[in-house]
Design a protein around this motif. Structure first.
Motif, short mmCIF file in Angstrom:
data_model
loop_
_atom_site.label_atom_id
_atom_site.label_comp_id
_atom_site.label_asym_id
_atom_site.label_seq_id
_atom_site.Cartn_x
_atom_site.Cartn_y
_atom_site.Cartn_z
N ARG A 47 2.07 -3.32 12.66
CA ARG A 47 3.50 -2.92 12.78
C ARG A 47 3.93 -2.67 11.07
O ARG A 47 4.66 -1.51 10.95
CB ARG A 47 4.46 -4.09 13.50
N GLU A 48 3.61 -3.44 10.36
CA GLU A 48 4.09 -3.19 8.94
C GLU A 48 3.49 -2.03 8.31
O GLU A 48 4.19 -1.22 7.58
CB GLU A 48 3.80 -4.46 8.22
N ASP A 49 2.26 -1.83 8.66
CA ASP A 49 1.52 -0.53 8.25
C ASP A 49 2.21 0.70 8.67
O ASP A 49 2.42 1.77 8.07
CB ASP A 49 0.12 -0.78 8.54
N ILE A 50 2.44 0.60 10.03
CA ILE A 50 3.31 1.90 10.50
C ILE A 50 4.69 2.28 9.89
O ILE A 50 5.10 3.26 9.52
CB ILE A 50 3.26 1.68 12.03
N LYS A 51 5.22 0.83 9.73
CA LYS A 51 6.71 0.92 9.34
C LYS A 51 6.83 1.44 7.73
O LYS A 51 7.63 2.46 7.26
CB LYS A 51 7.28 -0.46 9.22
N LEU A 52 5.63 1.35 7.12
CA LEU A 52 5.53 1.69 5.60
C LEU A 52 5.50 3.21 5.47
O LEU A 52 5.73 3.93 4.66
CB LEU A 52 4.51 1.06 4.70
N ARG A 53 4.44 3.82 6.32
CA ARG A 53 4.04 5.13 6.34
C ARG A 53 5.30 5.92 6.87
O ARG A 53 5.58 6.93 6.51
CB ARG A 53 3.01 5.50 7.53
N GLU A 69 7.78 2.54 -0.80
CA GLU A 69 6.63 1.71 -0.42
C GLU A 69 6.75 0.32 -1.00
O GLU A 69 6.64 -0.63 -0.04
CB GLU A 69 5.32 2.33 -0.55
N GLU A 70 6.85 0.46 -2.24
CA GLU A 70 7.07 -0.97 -2.93
C GLU A 70 8.23 -1.83 -2.38
O GLU A 70 8.08 -2.91 -2.24
CB GLU A 70 6.99 -0.76 -4.52
N LEU A 71 9.62 -0.97 -2.45
CA LEU A 71 10.58 -1.41 -1.88
C LEU A 71 10.48 -2.12 -0.60
O LEU A 71 11.01 -3.37 -0.32
CB LEU A 71 11.96 -0.62 -1.91
#
Length: 375
Positions: A47-53, A69-71
């Motif tokens: 879920r987090e990877d999808i959100k970051l993209r 991405e850092e934020l």
């Protein structure tokens, strides 16, 4: 528009950011309530990877994409820590597989150390357990771990770090290999002496024997006597014993003054180690999952995802739980090129809620985590 006006605009945006941050954390709190009620894990990497993209694509420049991405990595990290805290408050901190004890049995336990009589390991063992300890000596550090594993001994005393020469890397690797646990530590001052057979003089010495770390700690002295050949031994006391057995005035050992007494050698020169404040930290290891109720330091071993920011995010668990990390070391993982294990020491007791909370977060987010001991 002047600088003050620009700064005022930034102030307005910053207030909006804080308001949105608090709103986001309130939603994260409700997410935690749902996960607690439904028994779901906090960390959902997919879920987090999808959100970051997705959020990166909202930015309009490559520079901003990296910043976004850092934020958001930080925002999600903070959300997780809030959720871990709520889990702890709900009584879901989990039980650690360690038994708390009042203290270590120093009177009847059998203890092993690597080396021979007169070694620094023996001195550390006696300092921790007392001079009347029921002890055996072994040839190698691995032998010490093996006798713990088969139950021949209850504890082993092993050197892990020297203030001049640094870590004893073999001990770190053995801690990763064996399911043993640290229950104590002992720091002793190291005062290396040059030992020779009775009647020998410094100018007679052609060969010196000692442990590699002791040779390293005495590098300045040895560099001033470059004609002396250096030969490594598994232990300083083994070196002293060899010199005594060979009865050769051209041979010497770098070892403790105690070793000179044990093996009937003369002290040709005291303080051959270059640092005036040279000390070695020894650990006390057992195969029992125990910790003393007054323990103040936790040691753990951890493997992390091989990706940008992984170590940074994991270290933040200590910050958010107000825990002081006192040491971190890395060691390469065998058969996995350029991947490393991390050994971490931090202050705390396994019964502390902050320690439990930090360990919960670390365990969920690390590839592997094992508690090496609390002492």
């Amino acid at each position: 528009m002047d600088l003050n006006e620009l700064r005022n605009e930034i102030d307005v945006v910053d207030r909006q950011i804080v308001e949105l941050f608090e709103k986001r954390m309130d939603i994260a709190s409700r997410v935690a309530d749902y996960k607690i009620a439904n028994g779901k894990k906090v960390f959902d990497k997919e879920r987090e990877d999808i959100k970051l993209r997705a959020v990166k694509e909202l930015a309009h420049s490559d520079f901003n994409k990296v910043g976004v991405e850092e934020l958001f990595s930080q925002l999600m990290s903070m959300s997780r820590k809030l959720q871990y805290q709520k889990l702890s408050e709900a009584g879901a901190s989990g039980k650690l597989p360690f038994m708390q004890v009042d203290g270590i049995d120093k009177e009847t336990s059998r203890v092993c150390y690597q080396g021979a009589a007169g070694s620094y390991s023996e001195m550390a063992m006696n300092a921790f357990f007392g001079d009347k300890v029921n002890a055996i000596s072994v040839e190698t550090f691995r032998d010490a771990m093996s006798v713990l594993e088969d139950g021949s001994c209850d504890f082993a005393v092993l050197p892990i770090e020297n203030s001049t020469a640094g870590i004893v890397s073999e001990i770190y690797d053995l801690l990763a290999e064996y399911e043993h646990y640290i229950v104590g530590e002992q720091i002793i001052e190291i005062k290396h002496c040059l030992l020779g057979v009775p009647g020998a003089k410094l100018e007679d010495i052609k060969t010196v024997y000692s442990h590699p770390q002791s040779l390293m700690q005495s590098a300045r002295f040895l560099s001033e006597h470059s004609d002396i050949q250096q030969i490594s031994m598994k232990n300083n006391a083994f070196a002293a014993r060899k010199v005594a057995e060979d009865k050769d005035i051209t041979k010497a050992a770098i070892a403790s003054e105690k070793a000179a007494e044990v093996y009937g050698l003369d002290v040709l020169l005291k303080g051959v180690n270059q640092a005036d404040s040279n000390s070695t930290r020894f650990i006390v290891v057992t195969n029992q999952k125990i910790f003393c109720k007054d323990a103040k330091k936790v040691s753990l071993i951890m493997e992390i995802p091989h990706e940008t920011g992984a170590l940074y995010h994991l270290m933040s668990h200590f910050i958010y739980n107000d825990l002081n990390m006192s040491k971190i070391e890395s060691r390469p993982i065998e058969d996995r090129n350029w991947e490393y294990r991390f050994f971490i020491d931090f202050e705390g007791n396994l019964s502390d809620s902050a320690v439990k909370n930090a360990l919960r977060g670390l365990r969920e987010e690390a590839k592997m985590l094992r508690i090496l001991g609390n002492y």
